[in-house]
Write a protein that holds these residues in place. Structure first.
Motif, PDB file in Angstrom:
ATOM      1  N   GLN A   1       0.824  -1.199   0.000  1.00 45.41           N
ATOM      2  CA  GLN A   1       0.000   0.000   0.000  1.00 45.41           C
ATOM      3  C   GLN A   1       0.865   1.259   0.000  1.00 45.41           C
ATOM      4  OE1 GLN A   1      -1.985  -1.044   3.614  1.00 45.41           O
ATOM      5  NE2 GLN A   1      -0.871   0.453   4.838  1.00 45.41           N
ATOM      6  N   GLY A   2       2.111   1.149   0.497  1.00 53.20           N
ATOM      7  CA  GLY A   2       2.986   2.312   0.490  1.00 53.20           C
ATOM      8  C   GLY A   2       3.683   2.541  -0.836  1.00 53.20           C
TER       9      GLY A   2
ATOM     10  N   PHE B   1       5.081   5.961  -2.389  1.00 50.41           N
ATOM     11  CA  PHE B   1       6.516   5.981  -2.679  1.00 50.41           C
ATOM     12  C   PHE B   1       6.777   6.442  -4.109  1.00 50.41           C
ATOM     13  CE2 PHE B   1      10.458   3.251  -3.511  1.00 50.41           C
ATOM     14  CZ  PHE B   1      11.312   4.238  -3.055  1.00 50.41           C
ATOM     15  N   ALA B   2       5.988   5.906  -5.050  1.00 51.33           N
ATOM     16  CA  ALA B   2       6.141   6.315  -6.449  1.00 51.33           C
ATOM     17  C   ALA B   2       5.848   7.799  -6.616  1.00 51.33           C
ATOM     18  CB  ALA B   2       5.208   5.493  -7.336  1.00 51.33           C
TER      19      ALA B   2
ATOM     20  N   THR C   1      11.195   2.668   6.918  1.00 53.31           N
ATOM     21  CA  THR C   1       9.847   2.691   7.502  1.00 53.31           C
ATOM     22  C   THR C   1       9.009   1.523   7.016  1.00 53.31           C
ATOM     23  OG1 THR C   1       9.931   5.102   7.640  1.00 53.31           O
ATOM     24  CG2 THR C   1       7.760   4.060   7.779  1.00 53.31           C
ATOM     25  N   SER C   2       8.984   1.293   5.718  1.00 57.09           N
ATOM     26  CA  SER C   2       8.128   0.260   5.148  1.00 57.09           C
ATOM     27  C   SER C   2       8.546  -1.138   5.583  1.00 57.09           C
ATOM     28  CB  SER C   2       8.146   0.364   3.620  1.00 57.09           C
ATOM     29  OG  SER C   2       7.322  -0.619   3.037  1.00 57.09           O
TER      30      SER C   2
ATOM     31  N   GLU D   1      12.859  -1.210  -8.536  1.00 52.05           N
ATOM     32  CA  GLU D   1      12.474  -0.781  -9.891  1.00 52.05           C
ATOM     33  C   GLU D   1      12.117   0.699  -9.901  1.00 52.05           C
ATOM     34  OE1 GLU D   1      11.899  -1.987 -13.898  1.00 52.05           O
ATOM     35  OE2 GLU D   1      12.256  -3.356 -12.236  1.00 52.05           O
ATOM     36  N   LEU D   2      11.329   1.114  -8.913  1.00 51.94           N
ATOM     37  CA  LEU D   2      10.954   2.520  -8.821  1.00 51.94           C
ATOM     38  C   LEU D   2      12.177   3.403  -8.584  1.00 51.94           C
ATOM     39  CD1 LEU D   2       7.763   2.204  -6.576  1.00 51.94           C
ATOM     40  CD2 LEU D   2       7.825   2.688  -9.018  1.00 51.94           C
ATOM     41  N   ILE D   3      13.052   2.973  -7.681  1.00 47.85           N
ATOM     42  CA  ILE D   3      14.255   3.759  -7.378  1.00 47.85           C
ATOM     43  C   ILE D   3      15.153   3.845  -8.602  1.00 47.85           C
ATOM     44  CG2 ILE D   3      16.325   3.865  -5.941  1.00 47.85           C
ATOM     45  CD1 ILE D   3      14.724   2.388  -3.762  1.00 47.85           C
ATOM     46  N   GLY D   4      15.253   2.749  -9.358  1.00 51.12           N
ATOM     47  CA  GLY D   4      16.103   2.751 -10.539  1.00 51.12           C
ATOM     48  C   GLY D   4      15.666   3.765 -11.569  1.00 51.12           C
ATOM     49  N   GLN D   5      14.369   3.850 -11.837  1.00 48.76           N
ATOM     50  CA  GLN D   5      13.890   4.815 -12.821  1.00 48.76           C
ATOM     51  C   GLN D   5      14.082   6.241 -12.318  1.00 48.76           C
ATOM     52  OE1 GLN D   5      10.235   4.050 -14.810  1.00 48.76           O
ATOM     53  NE2 GLN D   5      10.406   1.838 -14.644  1.00 48.76           N
ATOM     54  N   ALA D   6      13.841   6.475 -11.021  1.00 45.50           N
ATOM     55  CA  ALA D   6      14.063   7.812 -10.475  1.00 45.50           C
ATOM     56  C   ALA D   6      15.543   8.178 -10.512  1.00 45.50           C
ATOM     57  CB  ALA D   6      13.540   7.877  -9.035  1.00 45.50           C
TER      58      ALA D   6
END
Length: 709
Positions: free
Chosen positions: A173-174, A178-179, A201-202, A324-329
């Motif tokens: 849910q986080g 996060f995204a 935190t998560s 995956e999210l961190i990589g794109q950012a």
């Protein structure tokens, strides 16, 4: 992509060749061309970036786009909706789930998030997503819905993350929040802050870290971490994270994972034994290291615990989605930093690196890029001593926000100084500059080249200020007589037209007495969307008059923050204070060595004691200076410069670095965790403090007002 789209008829069944459930088939589905959104390639870049995150995530995610809430989803979501796939691609959600859409808690949640832009979270709710053989299966899910915004900030859709409820999947849910947080990051420092805050935190972890390569090749790596219980306050968030650096062959688990592209999961052991720098690393027994899997930047995220911890399949999937999210950012941040650095290097290389140091005139300047930090702007400032002994000051703005505008800014600034050194009368300087701007416009074949500028000459002997302006905001003078409250007033100088479009010479001479401070500023200081210019000017005058002192460095910071809200224009400020009495100053060059802060403390104590500064002020100043010196050495890694300026009213201390982010000799991680507490002390012990970008690095300063004698 528009914020709303009209209802467009869509085919009732799948098109030929659309039965492949792969992510490429979903994004490239020909059905998108028949919708108001158009083909995937034509979508807004911010929306495409969100879509790529969705399609690449192993967690079930769906995008509801446009007013019809057209569906785009990944393979994990396709498995949830069963035989609704692939017919659901690019179809309105209300049609895909027609038999259940009107039920409370189903379609109304998505529609509310789209209309209001408000994120929503539903825990343990039945969602009839699966449809097979005419039967509805209703397992219990956790669903998070967040608005999706385009590059202009408009809500254009809703991101939905769903997962069957379990202790591990509830953490999903986080992911939506996060995204959303990562979408607002610009630099690698920003990405590191958000990623570490989310991970610790998560996952309720004891230690998390984020590692990234330093540009490929043999450049090495840098890594930043957070540990459970570490104090990170608002003041700490304003400074860059403190990176630890390592060689290309570094054996840190995060670096090994990033270098090999393989995730590792250790349930129990001593995974950080070889690289441990303190007890926090030594106590870690379980560690997961997951590569970012980005195409350009190499990096990894680690999560660790002090007790044995078996890594479930759900946790591994969540870590993979997070990485995956961190990589794109991270890739977006690396591109931004490259472009931003080039533009800002060009901009700052054309501004004066050092301003004059005079007995009675204290001078400071500040330049901040607008919202789009990738563009080189045309704002400029300068201050120089004239052959007559007077001081010339200027602040201007060349139209445009590109490399050409920055180049013309350099030409105009150089020409203005040359004209002033020949004949310092402000009206004559601007008249000559007007001819130059007209010539440059004719040479470029454009009638859109114009320059606004304010130029003044300060005569200390006569206590006068003579100003001329060409279409520029009126200068502001802070009057502060020895007795009475400070006040701020705009100089009534005829502004006329900008240079290049019919400037007419005019000047105004006003008193400039000891205690007064002149403030020249660009329109980016006072102009805001949906706010009148008069409101911005009034707020600026009120803030300057209410400042604790007339110190120019402090006033530059006050002026830059006087009007709330973001500005899309560059911000440039130049301040000159006519001191009541000459100040005393000293400086120390600080080498990038572990003993440097101690040497600074001894030097500061001896210098301020010699100047007979009150002991209470000495103690506070030495503590603050030591903290800022430590920060400069740790996050810049190069030699620093400490400057002290003592006037009868205040003590001003600044610490400047060259911002190269090199290696710090024997920097230990336990030292880094105290930075937030130290910076909080600076806020507590000083009357004002701030950070200023400079031509080659950054400067952090603080001011302490002296008790009356």
């Amino acid at each position: 992509m528009p914020g709303t789209v009209g209802r467009v008829p869509t085919p009732a069944g799948p098109l030929p060749g659309t039965a492949v459930p792969g992510t490429a088939a979903v994004a490239g589905h020909p059905r998108w061309g028949a919708t108001a959104l158009g083909p995937y390639e034509s979508w807004d870049p911010a929306v495409r970036a969100t879509a790529e995150v969705v399609l690449g995530s192993p967690a079930p995610m769906a995008l509801h786009l446009g007013a019809e809430l057209l569906l785009l989803y990944n393979e994990a979501y396709a498995e949830l909706i069963g035989d609704r796939h692939p017919h659901a691609v690019a179809r309105p959600a209300a049609e895909v789930f027609a038999e259940v859409w009107q039920r409370p808690g189903i379609g109304d949640v998505i529609e509310h998030a789209y209309r209001t832009g408000t994120p929503l979270l539903d825990k343990e709710i039945p969602l009839p997503l699966h449809h097979a053989a005419g039967a509805l299966d209703q397992p219990v899910y956790t669903r998070a819905c967040s608005p999706v915004r385009d590059s202009r900030g408009r809500v254009v859709g809703v991101l939905s993350v769903v997962a069957e409820t379990s202790p591990a999947t509830r953490q999903l849910q986080g992911l939506s929040d996060f995204a959303a947080a990562l979408s607002g990051t610009l630099t690698l420092d920003d990405v590191a802050r958000v990623a570490l805050r989310y991970a610790i935190t998560s996952f309720d972890a004891d230690r998390v870290s984020f590692a990234v390569d330093d540009g490929g090749g043999a450049a090495g790596w840098r890594m930043v971490r957070r540990v459970r219980g570490e104090l990170v306050d608002e003041a700490d968030e304003r400074l860059p994270p403190l990176w630890r650096r390592g060689p290309a062959g570094w054996s840190a688990p995060a670096v090994v994972s990033a270098r090999t592209g393989q995730a590792t999961f250790i349930d129990d052991g001593e995974p950080l034994h070889e690289i441990a720098v303190d007890r926090h690393d030594q106590k870690i027994r379980a560690l997961a290291a997951v590569p970012l899997r980005a195409s350009v930047v190499r990096g990894a995220l680690t999560v660790g615990y002090r007790s044995a911890h078996p890594w479930s399949a759900a946790e591994r999937a969540l870590l993979a989605a997070s990485a995956e999210l961190i990589g794109q950012a991270t890739e977006r941040a690396r591109r931004f930093e490259t472009q931003h650095g080039t533009a800002q290097l060009l901009q700052r290389s054309m501004l004066p690196e050092n301003l004059p140091v005079l007995p009675r005139l204290r001078i400071a300047a500040r330049y901040d890029p607008g919202v789009d930090g990738n563009a080189a702007g045309g704002d400029f400032y300068d201050a120089f001593v004239l052959p007559t002994g007077e001081l010339g000051v200027v602040l201007g703005d060349v139209a445009g926000h590109d490399v050409q505008a920055a180049a013309r800014m350099g030409q105009v600034r150089a020409a203005l100084r040359a004209l002033a050194l020949n004949d310092p009368r402000p009206d004559q300087v601007l008249t000559g500059l007007d001819r130059l701007v007209g010539s440059l416009g004719a040479e470029a074949g454009t009638y859109e080249l114009f320059v606004t500028v304010a130029f003044g000459v300060i005569d200390v002997g006569r206590e006068e200020l003579t100003l001329a302006s060409a279409g520029h905001p009126a200068p502001l003078v802070r009057r502060c007589a020895p007795s009475g409250e400070p006040r701020a007033e705009y100089v009534d100088v005829p502004s006329g037209a900008p240079l290049g479009v019919g400037y007419r010479a005019a000047t105004r001479t006003v008193a400039f007495s000891p205690g007064d401070t002149l403030l020249l500023f660009s329109d980016g200081v006072v102009e805001r969307r949906r706010r009148g210019l008069s409101d911005g000017l009034a707020r600026l005058a009120e803030s300057v008059a209410g400042a604790p002192s007339g110190d120019p460095r402090s006033l530059c910071g006050v002026a830059s923050a006087a009007v709330p809200g973001a500005t899309e224009d560059d911000v440039a400020v130049l301040a000159v204070e006519y001191a009541l009495r000459p100040s005393r100053s000293a400086r120390m060059e600080v080498p990038a060595e572990p003993t440097a802060p101690s040497r600074v403390r001894h030097w500061m104590t001896a210098q301020l004691t010699e100047w007979e500064v009150a002991e209470s002020v000495i103690g506070a100043a030495v503590l603050c200076t030591s903290e800022l010196t430590t920060n400069a050495l740790l996050h810049a890694g190069t030699a620093a410069r400490v400057e002290v300026d003592l006037s009868p009213e205040r003590l001003l201390v600044s610490v400047a670095d060259s911002g190269s982010r090199g290696t710090v000799t024997r920097a230990r991680t336990e030292t880094l965790s105290s930075r937030g507490r130290g910076l909080g002390l600076i806020e507590e012990l000083s009357d004002a403090w701030g950070t200023d970008p400079t031509v080659r690095g950054s400067t952090v300063w603080f001011e302490i007002l002296l008790p009356p004698t």
